[in-house]
Design a protein around this motif. Sequence first.
Motif, PDB file in Angstrom:
ATOM      1  N   LEU A 149      -6.487   2.717 -14.536  1.00 35.93           N
ATOM      2  CA  LEU A 149      -5.895   3.582 -15.278  1.00 35.93           C
ATOM      3  C   LEU A 149      -6.767   4.781 -15.084  1.00 35.93           C
ATOM      4  CD1 LEU A 149      -5.112   1.719 -18.588  1.00 35.93           C
ATOM      5  CD2 LEU A 149      -3.479   2.455 -16.733  1.00 35.93           C
ATOM      6  N   LYS A 150      -8.232   4.838 -15.196  1.00 37.68           N
ATOM      7  CA  LYS A 150      -8.816   6.048 -15.184  1.00 37.68           C
ATOM      8  C   LYS A 150      -8.705   6.726 -13.924  1.00 37.68           C
ATOM      9  CE  LYS A 150     -13.789   7.722 -15.647  1.00 37.68           C
ATOM     10  NZ  LYS A 150     -15.122   7.403 -15.858  1.00 37.68           N
ATOM     11  N   THR A 151      -8.777   6.074 -12.871  1.00 35.89           N
ATOM     12  CA  THR A 151      -8.573   6.612 -11.488  1.00 35.89           C
ATOM     13  C   THR A 151      -7.021   7.382 -11.365  1.00 35.89           C
ATOM     14  OG1 THR A 151      -9.989   4.976 -10.644  1.00 35.89           O
ATOM     15  CG2 THR A 151      -8.255   6.178  -8.926  1.00 35.89           C
ATOM     16  N   TRP A 152      -6.066   6.547 -11.893  1.00 38.69           N
ATOM     17  CA  TRP A 152      -4.642   6.941 -11.886  1.00 38.69           C
ATOM     18  C   TRP A 152      -4.351   8.433 -12.679  1.00 38.69           C
ATOM     19  CZ3 TRP A 152      -0.735   7.698 -15.438  1.00 38.69           C
ATOM     20  CH2 TRP A 152       0.600   7.960 -15.158  1.00 38.69           C
ATOM     21  N   LEU A 153      -5.114   8.428 -13.503  1.00 40.53           N
ATOM     22  CA  LEU A 153      -4.947   9.610 -14.738  1.00 40.53           C
ATOM     23  C   LEU A 153      -5.633  10.824 -14.140  1.00 40.53           C
ATOM     24  CD1 LEU A 153      -5.545   8.048 -18.102  1.00 40.53           C
ATOM     25  CD2 LEU A 153      -3.293   8.975 -17.251  1.00 40.53           C
ATOM     26  N   ARG A 154      -6.754  10.397 -13.379  1.00 41.77           N
ATOM     27  CA  ARG A 154      -7.613  11.636 -12.466  1.00 41.77           C
ATOM     28  C   ARG A 154      -6.697  12.108 -11.562  1.00 41.77           C
ATOM     29  NH1 ARG A 154     -11.769   8.984 -11.231  1.00 41.77           N
ATOM     30  NH2 ARG A 154     -12.999   9.487 -13.214  1.00 41.77           N
ATOM     31  N   ARG A 155      -5.953  11.285 -10.815  1.00 39.98           N
ATOM     32  CA  ARG A 155      -5.208  11.577  -9.362  1.00 39.98           C
ATOM     33  C   ARG A 155      -4.077  12.618 -10.122  1.00 39.98           C
ATOM     34  NH1 ARG A 155      -5.329  10.384  -4.605  1.00 39.98           N
ATOM     35  NH2 ARG A 155      -3.337  10.457  -4.352  1.00 39.98           N
ATOM     36  N   ALA A 164     -10.561  -6.543 -17.785  1.00 40.97           N
ATOM     37  CA  ALA A 164     -10.344  -5.290 -18.775  1.00 40.97           C
ATOM     38  C   ALA A 164     -11.197  -4.361 -18.022  1.00 40.97           C
ATOM     39  CB  ALA A 164     -11.143  -5.777 -20.200  1.00 40.97           C
ATOM     40  N   THR A 165     -12.322  -4.484 -17.500  1.00 40.25           N
ATOM     41  CA  THR A 165     -12.813  -3.440 -16.723  1.00 40.25           C
ATOM     42  C   THR A 165     -12.206  -2.974 -15.460  1.00 40.25           C
ATOM     43  OG1 THR A 165     -15.072  -4.382 -17.355  1.00 40.25           O
ATOM     44  CG2 THR A 165     -15.061  -3.043 -15.396  1.00 40.25           C
ATOM     45  N   ALA A 166     -11.591  -3.949 -14.725  1.00 45.79           N
ATOM     46  CA  ALA A 166     -10.608  -3.523 -13.628  1.00 45.79           C
ATOM     47  C   ALA A 166      -9.341  -2.472 -14.060  1.00 45.79           C
ATOM     48  CB  ALA A 166     -10.388  -4.639 -12.648  1.00 45.79           C
ATOM     49  N   VAL A 167      -8.853  -3.132 -15.289  1.00 47.05           N
ATOM     50  CA  VAL A 167      -7.666  -2.196 -15.566  1.00 47.05           C
ATOM     51  C   VAL A 167      -8.147  -0.984 -15.983  1.00 47.05           C
ATOM     52  CG1 VAL A 167      -5.796  -2.163 -17.415  1.00 47.05           C
ATOM     53  CG2 VAL A 167      -6.403  -4.351 -16.185  1.00 47.05           C
ATOM     54  N   ALA A 168      -9.113  -0.859 -16.910  1.00 39.72           N
ATOM     55  CA  ALA A 168      -9.586   0.487 -17.203  1.00 39.72           C
ATOM     56  C   ALA A 168      -9.899   1.403 -16.118  1.00 39.72           C
ATOM     57  CB  ALA A 168     -10.919   0.469 -18.220  1.00 39.72           C
ATOM     58  N   LEU A 169     -10.509   1.055 -15.023  1.00 42.15           N
ATOM     59  CA  LEU A 169     -11.111   1.770 -13.800  1.00 42.15           C
ATOM     60  C   LEU A 169      -9.509   2.111 -13.202  1.00 42.15           C
ATOM     61  CD1 LEU A 169     -12.952   2.783 -12.190  1.00 42.15           C
ATOM     62  CD2 LEU A 169     -13.173   0.618 -10.963  1.00 42.15           C
ATOM     63  N   ARG A 212       0.831  -1.254  -0.023  1.00 44.80           N
ATOM     64  CA  ARG A 212      -0.154   0.004   0.064  1.00 44.80           C
ATOM     65  C   ARG A 212       0.954   1.354   0.037  1.00 44.80           C
ATOM     66  NH1 ARG A 212      -5.321   0.944   1.186  1.00 44.80           N
ATOM     67  NH2 ARG A 212      -5.561  -1.114   2.190  1.00 44.80           N
ATOM     68  N   THR A 213       0.736   2.120  -0.843  1.00 46.94           N
ATOM     69  CA  THR A 213       1.403   3.550  -1.190  1.00 46.94           C
ATOM     70  C   THR A 213       0.571   4.519  -1.179  1.00 46.94           C
ATOM     71  OG1 THR A 213       3.209   2.321  -2.204  1.00 46.94           O
ATOM     72  CG2 THR A 213       3.121   4.556  -2.229  1.00 46.94           C
ATOM     73  N   GLY A 214       0.271   5.409   0.145  1.00 55.10           N
ATOM     74  CA  GLY A 214      -0.546   6.404   0.351  1.00 55.10           C
ATOM     75  C   GLY A 214      -1.897   5.861   0.082  1.00 55.10           C
ATOM     76  N   ALA A 215      -2.863   6.337  -0.716  1.00 55.37           N
ATOM     77  CA  ALA A 215      -4.131   5.817  -1.058  1.00 55.37           C
ATOM     78  C   ALA A 215      -4.255   4.823  -2.413  1.00 55.37           C
ATOM     79  CB  ALA A 215      -5.175   7.105  -1.427  1.00 55.37           C
ATOM     80  N   ALA A 216      -3.330   4.465  -3.016  1.00 59.74           N
ATOM     81  CA  ALA A 216      -3.152   3.492  -3.990  1.00 59.74           C
ATOM     82  C   ALA A 216      -2.614   2.262  -3.712  1.00 59.74           C
ATOM     83  CB  ALA A 216      -2.005   4.187  -4.979  1.00 59.74           C
ATOM     84  N   ILE A 217      -3.309   0.924  -4.214  1.00 61.79           N
ATOM     85  CA  ILE A 217      -2.837  -0.360  -3.953  1.00 61.79           C
ATOM     86  C   ILE A 217      -2.265  -0.925  -5.213  1.00 61.79           C
ATOM     87  CG2 ILE A 217      -3.986  -2.559  -3.359  1.00 61.79           C
ATOM     88  CD1 ILE A 217      -6.160  -1.414  -1.912  1.00 61.79           C
ATOM     89  N   ALA A 218      -1.056  -1.279  -5.118  1.00 62.73           N
ATOM     90  CA  ALA A 218      -0.362  -2.117  -6.465  1.00 62.73           C
ATOM     91  C   ALA A 218      -0.636  -3.252  -6.165  1.00 62.73           C
ATOM     92  CB  ALA A 218       1.126  -1.377  -6.143  1.00 62.73           C
ATOM     93  N   ARG A 219      -0.847  -4.217  -7.589  1.00 65.70           N
ATOM     94  CA  ARG A 219      -1.055  -5.482  -7.496  1.00 65.70           C
ATOM     95  C   ARG A 219      -0.729  -5.907  -8.900  1.00 65.70           C
ATOM     96  NH1 ARG A 219      -7.554  -6.049  -6.877  1.00 65.70           N
ATOM     97  NH2 ARG A 219      -8.256  -4.684  -8.721  1.00 65.70           N
ATOM     98  N   PRO A 220      -0.286  -7.005  -9.192  1.00 62.84           N
ATOM     99  CA  PRO A 220      -0.005  -7.393 -10.708  1.00 62.84           C
ATOM    100  C   PRO A 220      -1.092  -7.608 -11.562  1.00 62.84           C
ATOM    101  CG  PRO A 220       0.401  -9.371  -9.221  1.00 62.84           C
ATOM    102  CD  PRO A 220      -0.099  -7.926  -8.379  1.00 62.84           C
ATOM    103  N   VAL A 221      -1.076  -7.263 -12.809  1.00 63.60           N
ATOM    104  CA  VAL A 221      -2.050  -7.526 -13.778  1.00 63.60           C
ATOM    105  C   VAL A 221      -1.405  -8.407 -14.920  1.00 63.60           C
ATOM    106  CG1 VAL A 221      -3.406  -6.246 -15.546  1.00 63.60           C
ATOM    107  CG2 VAL A 221      -2.749  -4.898 -13.362  1.00 63.60           C
ATOM    108  N   THR A 222      -2.501  -9.473 -15.088  1.00 68.97           N
ATOM    109  CA  THR A 222      -2.158 -10.651 -16.085  1.00 68.97           C
ATOM    110  C   THR A 222      -1.955 -10.061 -17.378  1.00 68.97           C
ATOM    111  OG1 THR A 222      -4.363 -11.138 -16.441  1.00 68.97           O
ATOM    112  CG2 THR A 222      -3.139 -12.258 -14.616  1.00 68.97           C
ATOM    113  N   PRO A 223      -0.945 -10.403 -18.131  1.00 67.43           N
ATOM    114  CA  PRO A 223      -0.992  -9.930 -19.521  1.00 67.43           C
ATOM    115  C   PRO A 223      -2.284 -10.187 -20.470  1.00 67.43           C
ATOM    116  CG  PRO A 223       0.352 -12.024 -19.151  1.00 67.43           C
ATOM    117  CD  PRO A 223      -0.071 -11.518 -18.066  1.00 67.43           C
TER     118      PRO A 223
END
Length: 233
Positions: free
Chosen positions: A27-33, A20-25, A1-12
């Motif tokens: 990226l959208k959250t990261w770009l907004r922040r 696909a929905t989880a990855v898009a969400l 856990r880093t700040g308010a973000a959670i890092a976890r691996p994504v399958t290729p």
Amino acid sequence: RTGAAIARPVTPPPYDAASATAVALSLKTWLRRTALDPEVAPVRAEPAEAPAPAAPPGTTLVVGARIGPRFAATSPDLAELRAGITGAVFFLGGHLGVGLELSSGFGVGVDAPAARGRWTETGLALTFEGRAAPERWLDLGLRVGVSAGLGWLGVTLAPSSRSSSRSVEVGRFLPAALAEVSLGIWPTERVRLGVALGVDAFLVRQRYRVRGEPLLDVSPAAPRVTLAVEFAL
């Protein structure tokens, strides 16, 4: 856990619908922040400000006191201790000054068979001075000026066959020109100690007589030595 973000691996890829929905969400959250959060947004370097131009040297008010002997101002040849106060405004970083000096002497005693008394001279001078400073603590000066003076003679006349002893006072206008060279030492940035060699040139020849006998003559020129202390305000 880093700040308010959670890092976890994504399958290729390819992704299923849920992945696909989880990855898009994410990226959208990261770009907004990244766009809105000042702690995450990149910091742009501000251009360095150009240094302000140096201000031209200003004026300095200098006040001081002077004392020293003046020689051969009168005949008979007598020395006189004189004192004065000065005030000047200096320009161009202290290299050029215009000022006033009020000076007076302790007087010259007169002792003749016909009369006894004292002669004094008080003058107000307008002066112009230039100074060169080979070192920060040392300067060399040249000062010239003109003075409006008043010569004052007060004597007691000796009794004669026609009159008794009486006192007489005579005042005469005595203009003069002055010139001097000086050496100054600055123990601090605002205190100057100086010694000067100069001459007072009287523009009017004055002679005092009592009952036709010579009493006192004012010489055409009188050399002097002066010690001075000055304060830069």
